[in-house]
Design a protein around this motif. Structure first.
Motif, PDB file in Angstrom:
ATOM      1  N   TYR A   1       0.846  -1.201   0.000  1.00 25.96           N
ATOM      2  CA  TYR A   1       0.000   0.000   0.000  1.00 25.96           C
ATOM      3  C   TYR A   1       0.880   1.249   0.000  1.00 25.96           C
ATOM      4  O   TYR A   1       1.658   1.463   0.928  1.00 25.96           O
ATOM      5  CB  TYR A   1      -0.908  -0.019   1.232  1.00 25.96           C
ATOM      6  CG  TYR A   1      -1.818   1.168   1.358  1.00 25.96           C
ATOM      7  CD1 TYR A   1      -2.909   1.335   0.508  1.00 25.96           C
ATOM      8  CD2 TYR A   1      -1.608   2.130   2.352  1.00 25.96           C
ATOM      9  CE1 TYR A   1      -3.752   2.421   0.632  1.00 25.96           C
ATOM     10  CE2 TYR A   1      -2.448   3.211   2.486  1.00 25.96           C
ATOM     11  CZ  TYR A   1      -3.515   3.358   1.626  1.00 25.96           C
ATOM     12  OH  TYR A   1      -4.359   4.434   1.755  1.00 25.96           O
ATOM     13  N   HIS A   2       0.750   2.072  -1.049  1.00 24.10           N
ATOM     14  CA  HIS A   2       1.623   3.237  -1.195  1.00 24.10           C
ATOM     15  C   HIS A   2       0.866   4.557  -1.300  1.00 24.10           C
ATOM     16  O   HIS A   2       1.498   5.603  -1.468  1.00 24.10           O
ATOM     17  CB  HIS A   2       2.503   3.086  -2.442  1.00 24.10           C
ATOM     18  CG  HIS A   2       3.265   1.805  -2.507  1.00 24.10           C
ATOM     19  ND1 HIS A   2       4.013   1.335  -1.442  1.00 24.10           N
ATOM     20  CD2 HIS A   2       3.386   0.869  -3.485  1.00 24.10           C
ATOM     21  CE1 HIS A   2       4.573   0.181  -1.773  1.00 24.10           C
ATOM     22  NE2 HIS A   2       4.197  -0.129  -2.996  1.00 24.10           N
ATOM     23  N   PHE A   3      -0.466   4.525  -1.205  1.00 27.18           N
ATOM     24  CA  PHE A   3      -1.229   5.769  -1.378  1.00 27.18           C
ATOM     25  C   PHE A   3      -0.897   6.780  -0.282  1.00 27.18           C
ATOM     26  O   PHE A   3      -0.755   7.975  -0.554  1.00 27.18           O
ATOM     27  CB  PHE A   3      -2.727   5.452  -1.383  1.00 27.18           C
ATOM     28  CG  PHE A   3      -3.599   6.675  -1.522  1.00 27.18           C
ATOM     29  CD1 PHE A   3      -3.655   7.374  -2.716  1.00 27.18           C
ATOM     30  CD2 PHE A   3      -4.352   7.140  -0.447  1.00 27.18           C
ATOM     31  CE1 PHE A   3      -4.438   8.502  -2.849  1.00 27.18           C
ATOM     32  CE2 PHE A   3      -5.145   8.259  -0.563  1.00 27.18           C
ATOM     33  CZ  PHE A   3      -5.199   8.942  -1.766  1.00 27.18           C
ATOM     34  N   SER A   4      -0.763   6.303   0.958  1.00 24.15           N
ATOM     35  CA  SER A   4      -0.448   7.231   2.053  1.00 24.15           C
ATOM     36  C   SER A   4       0.932   7.861   1.862  1.00 24.15           C
ATOM     37  O   SER A   4       1.152   9.010   2.251  1.00 24.15           O
ATOM     38  CB  SER A   4      -0.527   6.504   3.395  1.00 24.15           C
ATOM     39  OG  SER A   4       0.430   5.469   3.462  1.00 24.15           O
TER      40      SER A   4
ATOM     41  N   ASN B   1       4.548  11.298   9.353  1.00 24.07           N
ATOM     42  CA  ASN B   1       4.791   9.880   9.079  1.00 24.07           C
ATOM     43  C   ASN B   1       4.159   9.007  10.158  1.00 24.07           C
ATOM     44  O   ASN B   1       3.552   7.965   9.862  1.00 24.07           O
ATOM     45  CB  ASN B   1       6.290   9.615   9.001  1.00 24.07           C
ATOM     46  CG  ASN B   1       6.618   8.193   8.584  1.00 24.07           C
ATOM     47  OD1 ASN B   1       5.863   7.539   7.871  1.00 24.07           O
ATOM     48  ND2 ASN B   1       7.742   7.696   9.056  1.00 24.07           N
ATOM     49  N   LEU B   2       4.288   9.407  11.415  1.00 28.58           N
ATOM     50  CA  LEU B   2       3.704   8.641  12.518  1.00 28.58           C
ATOM     51  C   LEU B   2       2.185   8.599  12.401  1.00 28.58           C
ATOM     52  O   LEU B   2       1.569   7.539  12.573  1.00 28.58           O
ATOM     53  CB  LEU B   2       4.123   9.263  13.850  1.00 28.58           C
ATOM     54  CG  LEU B   2       3.574   8.588  15.109  1.00 28.58           C
ATOM     55  CD1 LEU B   2       4.099   7.159  15.223  1.00 28.58           C
ATOM     56  CD2 LEU B   2       3.954   9.393  16.361  1.00 28.58           C
ATOM     57  N   CYS B   3       1.567   9.737  12.105  1.00 29.77           N
ATOM     58  CA  CYS B   3       0.105   9.790  11.989  1.00 29.77           C
ATOM     59  C   CYS B   3      -0.395   8.887  10.866  1.00 29.77           C
ATOM     60  O   CYS B   3      -1.333   8.096  11.056  1.00 29.77           O
ATOM     61  CB  CYS B   3      -0.349  11.230  11.753  1.00 29.77           C
ATOM     62  SG  CYS B   3      -0.080  12.337  13.159  1.00 29.77           S
ATOM     63  N   PHE B   4       0.236   8.971   9.701  1.00 30.50           N
ATOM     64  CA  PHE B   4      -0.205   8.172   8.560  1.00 30.50           C
ATOM     65  C   PHE B   4       0.088   6.686   8.780  1.00 30.50           C
ATOM     66  O   PHE B   4      -0.710   5.833   8.373  1.00 30.50           O
ATOM     67  CB  PHE B   4       0.470   8.662   7.283  1.00 30.50           C
ATOM     68  CG  PHE B   4      -0.241   9.807   6.625  1.00 30.50           C
ATOM     69  CD1 PHE B   4      -1.014   9.613   5.497  1.00 30.50           C
ATOM     70  CD2 PHE B   4      -0.165  11.094   7.141  1.00 30.50           C
ATOM     71  CE1 PHE B   4      -1.688  10.662   4.891  1.00 30.50           C
ATOM     72  CE2 PHE B   4      -0.827  12.151   6.556  1.00 30.50           C
ATOM     73  CZ  PHE B   4      -1.592  11.942   5.429  1.00 30.50           C
ATOM     74  N   SER B   5       1.213   6.373   9.400  1.00 29.53           N
ATOM     75  CA  SER B   5       1.558   4.964   9.638  1.00 29.53           C
ATOM     76  C   SER B   5       0.571   4.314  10.598  1.00 29.53           C
ATOM     77  O   SER B   5       0.130   3.180  10.377  1.00 29.53           O
ATOM     78  CB  SER B   5       2.985   4.859  10.197  1.00 29.53           C
ATOM     79  OG  SER B   5       3.931   5.333   9.261  1.00 29.53           O
ATOM     80  N   LEU B   6       0.213   5.027  11.664  1.00 25.82           N
ATOM     81  CA  LEU B   6      -0.764   4.496  12.611  1.00 25.82           C
ATOM     82  C   LEU B   6      -2.138   4.339  11.971  1.00 25.82           C
ATOM     83  O   LEU B   6      -2.840   3.345  12.215  1.00 25.82           O
ATOM     84  CB  LEU B   6      -0.844   5.400  13.848  1.00 25.82           C
ATOM     85  CG  LEU B   6       0.392   5.417  14.761  1.00 25.82           C
ATOM     86  CD1 LEU B   6       0.200   6.409  15.898  1.00 25.82           C
ATOM     87  CD2 LEU B   6       0.680   4.024  15.306  1.00 25.82           C
ATOM     88  N   CYS B   7      -2.523   5.308  11.135  1.00 28.38           N
ATOM     89  CA  CYS B   7      -3.812   5.213  10.431  1.00 28.38           C
ATOM     90  C   CYS B   7      -3.825   4.022   9.474  1.00 28.38           C
ATOM     91  O   CYS B   7      -4.827   3.285   9.403  1.00 28.38           O
ATOM     92  CB  CYS B   7      -4.088   6.508   9.678  1.00 28.38           C
ATOM     93  SG  CYS B   7      -4.554   7.899  10.731  1.00 28.38           S
ATOM     94  N   ASP B   8      -2.729   3.827   8.746  1.00 26.19           N
ATOM     95  CA  ASP B   8      -2.647   2.686   7.817  1.00 26.19           C
ATOM     96  C   ASP B   8      -2.778   1.371   8.575  1.00 26.19           C
ATOM     97  O   ASP B   8      -3.538   0.479   8.182  1.00 26.19           O
ATOM     98  CB  ASP B   8      -1.308   2.713   7.070  1.00 26.19           C
ATOM     99  CG  ASP B   8      -1.225   3.850   6.071  1.00 26.19           C
ATOM    100  OD1 ASP B   8      -2.275   4.447   5.774  1.00 26.19           O
ATOM    101  OD2 ASP B   8      -0.108   4.130   5.601  1.00 26.19           O
ATOM    102  N   LEU B   9      -2.025   1.240   9.670  1.00 29.76           N
ATOM    103  CA  LEU B   9      -2.048   0.003  10.449  1.00 29.76           C
ATOM    104  C   LEU B   9      -3.431  -0.248  11.049  1.00 29.76           C
ATOM    105  O   LEU B   9      -3.938  -1.381  11.023  1.00 29.76           O
ATOM    106  CB  LEU B   9      -0.995   0.073  11.555  1.00 29.76           C
ATOM    107  CG  LEU B   9      -0.711  -1.220  12.326  1.00 29.76           C
ATOM    108  CD1 LEU B   9      -0.216  -2.307  11.371  1.00 29.76           C
ATOM    109  CD2 LEU B   9       0.326  -0.964  13.419  1.00 29.76           C
ATOM    110  N   PHE B  10      -4.062   0.806  11.536  1.00 22.42           N
ATOM    111  CA  PHE B  10      -5.384   0.663  12.134  1.00 22.42           C
ATOM    112  C   PHE B  10      -6.427   0.268  11.090  1.00 22.42           C
ATOM    113  O   PHE B  10      -7.241  -0.640  11.311  1.00 22.42           O
ATOM    114  CB  PHE B  10      -5.786   1.972  12.817  1.00 22.42           C
ATOM    115  CG  PHE B  10      -7.166   1.959  13.409  1.00 22.42           C
ATOM    116  CD1 PHE B  10      -7.428   1.259  14.576  1.00 22.42           C
ATOM    117  CD2 PHE B  10      -8.200   2.633  12.784  1.00 22.42           C
ATOM    118  CE1 PHE B  10      -8.699   1.241  15.121  1.00 22.42           C
ATOM    119  CE2 PHE B  10      -9.476   2.624  13.321  1.00 22.42           C
ATOM    120  CZ  PHE B  10      -9.730   1.925  14.493  1.00 22.42           C
ATOM    121  N   MET B  11      -6.417   0.927   9.930  1.00 16.95           N
ATOM    122  CA  MET B  11      -7.410   0.636   8.895  1.00 16.95           C
ATOM    123  C   MET B  11      -7.228  -0.773   8.330  1.00 16.95           C
ATOM    124  O   MET B  11      -8.217  -1.478   8.088  1.00 16.95           O
ATOM    125  CB  MET B  11      -7.311   1.668   7.777  1.00 16.95           C
ATOM    126  CG  MET B  11      -7.727   3.075   8.185  1.00 16.95           C
ATOM    127  SD  MET B  11      -9.391   3.134   8.911  1.00 16.95           S
ATOM    128  CE  MET B  11     -10.377   2.554   7.536  1.00 16.95           C
TER     129      MET B  11
END
Length: 335
Positions: free
Chosen positions: A121-124, A178-188
């Motif tokens: 997944y690379h969109f973020s 980066n932290l915000c997007f990484s946590l959102c990706d992992l959560f979703m």
């Protein structure tokens, strides 16, 4: 059913899965099953659905049992081939392969296929690059447009301090987004896949059997986070240099977009020997974990085979260091 057989498997569980899969195969081949919906007797609600689940589970069990034998053969062939070599580089390559593949085994059944989609997944990352440009490209041009550059130079150590704090601010800004997007990706992805097996090695994921990494999935997720952070910091330091050179913000933004496009094209088409070496300095490759962790790839540095993701981290960190020093050097010279 997945929850029932999730985790370390016993011989009794493996035997139960094999028996049920055999019965399911026979049932499907004969067509001797009901099509009525019955959630009380079937996990999926249907006899045919449960049969497919048993067959799929049995295939995964066979794949797990064959995995250790597959890696043992690789190690045996590597040792046999290594003994007939007189080239030091090839000997080092085979020793590296032997070290990475020996003692590999998968002893449990986990719902970890979602991790493969997470790594693909690379969109973020695309959104992060846009936010980076918007946040950094006007770092110096705003001062020039407002005639603040001369005023800063009249202050004691104003130029050096400003440059240092801008670099620090860029690094912190990159870390936060980066932290915000990484946590959102992992959560979703967890919501969508409900995956587990964070402590299992990454080569337990389908498609990553030949990964050069022997760490756990969680360790690789953390590594991907820091690799993407290094990518953002490096690109941010380059954009800072462009902002220092240019007089208008839109010049910096256009130049940064063109640079990103060039790096993306180089990451895609640079597959020959020269391209592989140049891509070690390409920060875009750091946000493509599947490119590094799916296959066992390395490049030649003298007689040393260096795994590609390690070479990429070293090369990009070198670019980041040079660009950061250039930011400070220019301001010291013009103070």
């Amino acid at each position: 059913m997945t929850k029932l057989y999730c985790g370390e498997l016993t011989d009794k569980q493996i035997e139960d899965i094999s028996i049920n899969a055999t019965q399911a195969t026979a049932m499907i081949s004969k067509g001797d099953y009901t099509t009525d919906y019955n959630p009380q007797d079937y996990y999926s609600g249907y006899a045919y659905g449960d049969a497919q689940l048993w067959i799929e589970l049995n295939e995964r069990i066979k794949k797990i049992s064959d995995f250790q034998e597959y890696n043992s053969k690789i190690v045996e062939n590597t040792i046999r081939y290594q003994n007939s070599l007189d080239n030091q580089y090839l000997i080092n390559v085979n020793q590296l392969i032997e070290k990475k593949y020996q003692n590999r085994k998968v002893s449990g059944l986990y719902n970890n296929d979602g991790f493969a989609d997470l790594f693909d997944y690379h969109f973020s990352s695309s959104l992060l690059l846009i936010l980076l440009l918007l946040g950094v490209c006007s770092s110096y041009t705003t001062e020039k447009e407002n005639s603040m550059t001369l005023m800063l130079r009249t202050c004691k150590s104003g130029g050096i301090c400003t440059s240092t704090f801008k670099c620090i601010a860029m690094v912190i800004y990159s870390f936060i987004i980066n932290l915000c997007f990484s946590l959102c990706d992992l959560f979703m992805f967890f919501i969508c896949y409900r995956f587990n097996g964070y402590t299992q090695p990454i080569y337990s994921i389908s498609g990553y059997e030949n990964s050069p990494v022997v760490s756990s999935v969680l360790s690789v997720i953390v590594l991907c986070f820091f690799m993407r952070w290094l990518c953002l910091c490096t690109l941010g330091s380059i954009v800072l240099l462009l902002s220092k050179i240019a007089n208008k913000t839109y010049y910096v933004f256009i130049g940064s977009i063109l640079l990103l496009a060039l790096l993306m094209v180089a990451s895609t088409v640079g597959t020959n020997l020269l391209g592989n070496y140049l891509n070690c300095f390409n920060p875009i490759n750091l946000i493509l974990p599947s490119k590094h962790f799916k296959e066992f790839n390395f490049i030649k540095i003298g007689n040393i085979p260096l795994i590609t993701y390690t070479a990429n981290i070293i090369g990009v960190f070198l670019i980041f260091t040079i660009c950061t020093l250039l930011n400070c050097f220019d301001l010291r010279r013009t103070k």
